[in-house]
Design an enzyme around this catalytic site. Structure first.
Site, PDB file in Angstrom:
ATOM      1  N   CYS A 149      17.416  41.735  59.573  1.00 52.56           N
ATOM      2  CA  CYS A 149      18.384  41.919  59.469  1.00 52.56           C
ATOM      3  C   CYS A 149      18.476  41.013  61.148  1.00 52.56           C
ATOM      4  O   CYS A 149      19.346  40.279  61.606  1.00 52.56           O
ATOM      5  CB  CYS A 149      17.610  43.473  60.095  1.00 52.56           C
ATOM      6  SG  CYS A 149      19.609  44.931  60.587  1.00 52.56           S
ATOM      7  N   HIS A 167      17.807  44.373  54.855  1.00 52.16           N
ATOM      8  CA  HIS A 167      15.959  44.337  54.602  1.00 52.16           C
ATOM      9  C   HIS A 167      15.177  44.738  53.557  1.00 52.16           C
ATOM     10  O   HIS A 167      15.039  45.268  52.512  1.00 52.16           O
ATOM     11  CB  HIS A 167      16.479  46.061  55.350  1.00 52.16           C
ATOM     12  CG  HIS A 167      16.373  46.488  56.502  1.00 52.16           C
ATOM     13  ND1 HIS A 167      15.342  45.813  58.358  1.00 52.16           N
ATOM     14  CD2 HIS A 167      17.612  46.935  56.930  1.00 52.16           C
ATOM     15  CE1 HIS A 167      15.773  46.491  59.023  1.00 52.16           C
ATOM     16  NE2 HIS A 167      16.992  46.902  58.909  1.00 52.16           N
ATOM     17  N   GLU A 212      12.069  44.977  53.164  1.00 52.70           N
ATOM     18  CA  GLU A 212      10.997  45.633  52.548  1.00 52.70           C
ATOM     19  C   GLU A 212      11.539  47.359  52.618  1.00 52.70           C
ATOM     20  O   GLU A 212      10.790  47.758  52.889  1.00 52.70           O
ATOM     21  CB  GLU A 212      10.115  45.129  54.387  1.00 52.70           C
ATOM     22  CG  GLU A 212      11.065  46.545  54.993  1.00 52.70           C
ATOM     23  CD  GLU A 212      12.224  45.744  56.037  1.00 52.70           C
ATOM     24  OE1 GLU A 212      12.617  44.400  55.334  1.00 52.70           O
ATOM     25  OE2 GLU A 212      12.862  46.189  57.383  1.00 52.70           O
TER      26      GLU A 212
END
Lengths: 257, 214
Positions: free
Chosen positions: B82, B196, B198
């Site tokens: 990001c 993202h 994650e």
């Protein structure tokens, strides 16, 4: 078209998920981490934690629960309730939150929206608005779980919040919340049409028909659900399948490893 | 022997989530905030949430700007996530014009507020969108997307996007409101995701797992 998002809303008091009606009459439901994990594995798009007493008693928050959730729940987490200062926001983001929801502190000092937005980006600032219907097609802004009235107009506050740098609006109908009687569609439609940021509709979902109608008529970007999920009335795959069959674009979810 | 990842802490963003996913995938994670630690890293992850200028300032205040540049030239793998990916570019246009790390020539610019059909676009772009081939499937082989399929959904939260000078560096794109944006850039040992991983559930796990095995 944007993909419509499904958000599980977990109102937390102390160490428990609680659920009330119109933000009152709370019933203990259980361990927040277990709920979050279940919804994640079922394919929810986001988790929303709200510390519903922090704002009232000016105390503790969810950070331990959030830290624990990030161990095995790999979707966005929004945390709200009792955030007062930029330091509170920093600590919340560092605990694993992706976005923060701010309500009371922004009402008391709107500039905090700008400060958070400038420090962390508009994308992590969710302006949480508790709306109560008034006569004449207007809604008033409330806080402290619908107990305190501000006299502000919801539409104006939403627009002001966006111009100050809020990246998203969480719009909770205090009238409908926990009733399972359907959304305040007019509220959602009015706000979603008037702001340039995504709007999350919250409060009142009792069945798939409510959601279908909301999406077609009010065009929000996301829905935050509590009652239907926590009481096992609907599952995330049911909801997703229903939206898809109504040609609402939603993400496809692969199984968790 | 598990893989060691150095996760850069420059004072912004959600380090913990990235750390948790790396650990879930079996990596050992060290959080680093000094230039010598960056230089000594085996693999570097530059995470990030926030504004471009604040990100560069955070790196500069900790003396890590040159260290990340030098690391990027070492051939060791670097993943920017990001804002971390945006900082790899030459110039950022968020709240004025700011110099980036210039690891990859290119700029970071606002998502257009109007799409090609003339409709208003909601910004930030927040949500799950499908990854698409920027050119072809071949560009995904051997990189962080090797175990991902075209059409898999990942989670985006951003108001700005990267435009690499060399369009070939963009290997995956995403369509948001009919505007095509870069989703993944790769150039040898440099990898960047606008989304993202994650926060992208099982697909994110596949991407991080692939990065660890490069």
């Amino acid at each position: 078209m944007r993909n419509f998002r499904l958000i599980a809303r977990l109102d937390v008091k102390g160490r428990n998920v609680v659920k009330g009606i119109q933000l009152e009459g709370l019933r203990k439901m259980g361990n927040p981490n277990e709920y979050a994990k279940k919804y994640y594995r079922d394919g929810i798009d986001e988790i929303l934690y709200m510390d519903i007493v922090a704002s009232l008693y000016e105390r503790g928050n969810l950070l331990d629960i959030v830290r624990e959730t990030t161990r095995d729940v790999f979707i966005p987490i929004t945390v709200g309730g009792g955030l007062r200062t930029l330091d509170d926001v920093t600590a919340t983001l560092r605990a694993g939150a992706d976005k923060i929801a701010i309500n009371t502190a922004a009402i008391k000092r709107p500039q905090i929206i700008r400060e958070i937005s400038e420090a962390f980006g508009a994308q992590c600032v969710v302006l949480s608005i508790e709306a109560k219907r008034e006569a004449g097609g207007r809604w008033s802004v409330y806080y402290d779980n619908g107990r305190e009235k501000t006299g502000m107009d919801v539409l104006e506050w939403a627009q002001q919040g966006c111009s100050l740098g809020a990246g998203e609006i969480l719009l909770t109908s205090v009238d409908q919340e926990g009733t399972a009687q359907g959304f305040d569609q007019e509220l959602v439609r009015t706000v979603a049409a008037a702001v340039s940021v995504p709007v999350i509709a919250c409060g009142g979902m009792g069945n798939l028909g409510h959601l279908d109608e909301l999406v077609r008529r009010a065009r929000p970007d996301a829905v935050a659900m509590a009652h239907v999920l926590h009481y096992g009335k609907l599952t995330v795959p049911d909801i997703r399948a229903s939206l898809r069959s109504g040609n609402v674009p939603v993400r496809s979810v692969p199984p968790c490893p | 022997m598990s893989i060691e990842i150095s996760l850069v802490d420059y004072g912004l963003g959600n380090l913990l989530s990235v750390r948790r996913m790396l650990e879930y995938c079996g990596a050992r994670v060290c959080v680093v905030c000094r230039p010598e630690e960056v230089m000594a890293a085996e693999r570097l992850v530059l995470p990030g949430v926030g504004a471009f200028a604040a990100g560069m300032r955070g790196l500069a205040q900790r003396g890590m700007v040159d260290a990340v540049r030098e690391f990027s030239r070492s051939g060791r793998h670097l993943l920017g996530i990001c804002l971390g990916m945006q900082l790899l570019m030459g110039v950022g246009e968020e709240n004025g014009t700011h110099d980036g790390l210039a690891v990859l020539p290119g700029r970071v610019t606002a998502i257009p507020s109007v799409n090609p059909e003339g409709n208003c676009v909601k910004i930030p772009h927040i949500g799950w969108n499908a990854l698409e081939y920027a050119r072809d499937e071949a560009a995904w082989r051997g990189g962080i997307l090797q175990n991902v399929r075209c059409g898999d959904f990942v989670y985006f939260v951003h108001s700005f996007h990267v435009v690499p000078d060399d369009g070939e560096k963009c290997v995956a794109t995403v369509h948001y409101e009919n505007i095509k944006l870069a989703a993944v850039v790769e150039s040898d040992n440099i990898h960047g995701c606008q989304f993202h991983p994650e926060k992208s559930g099982p697909i994110g796990l596949r991407i991080i797992d692939a990065f660890l095995k490069l």
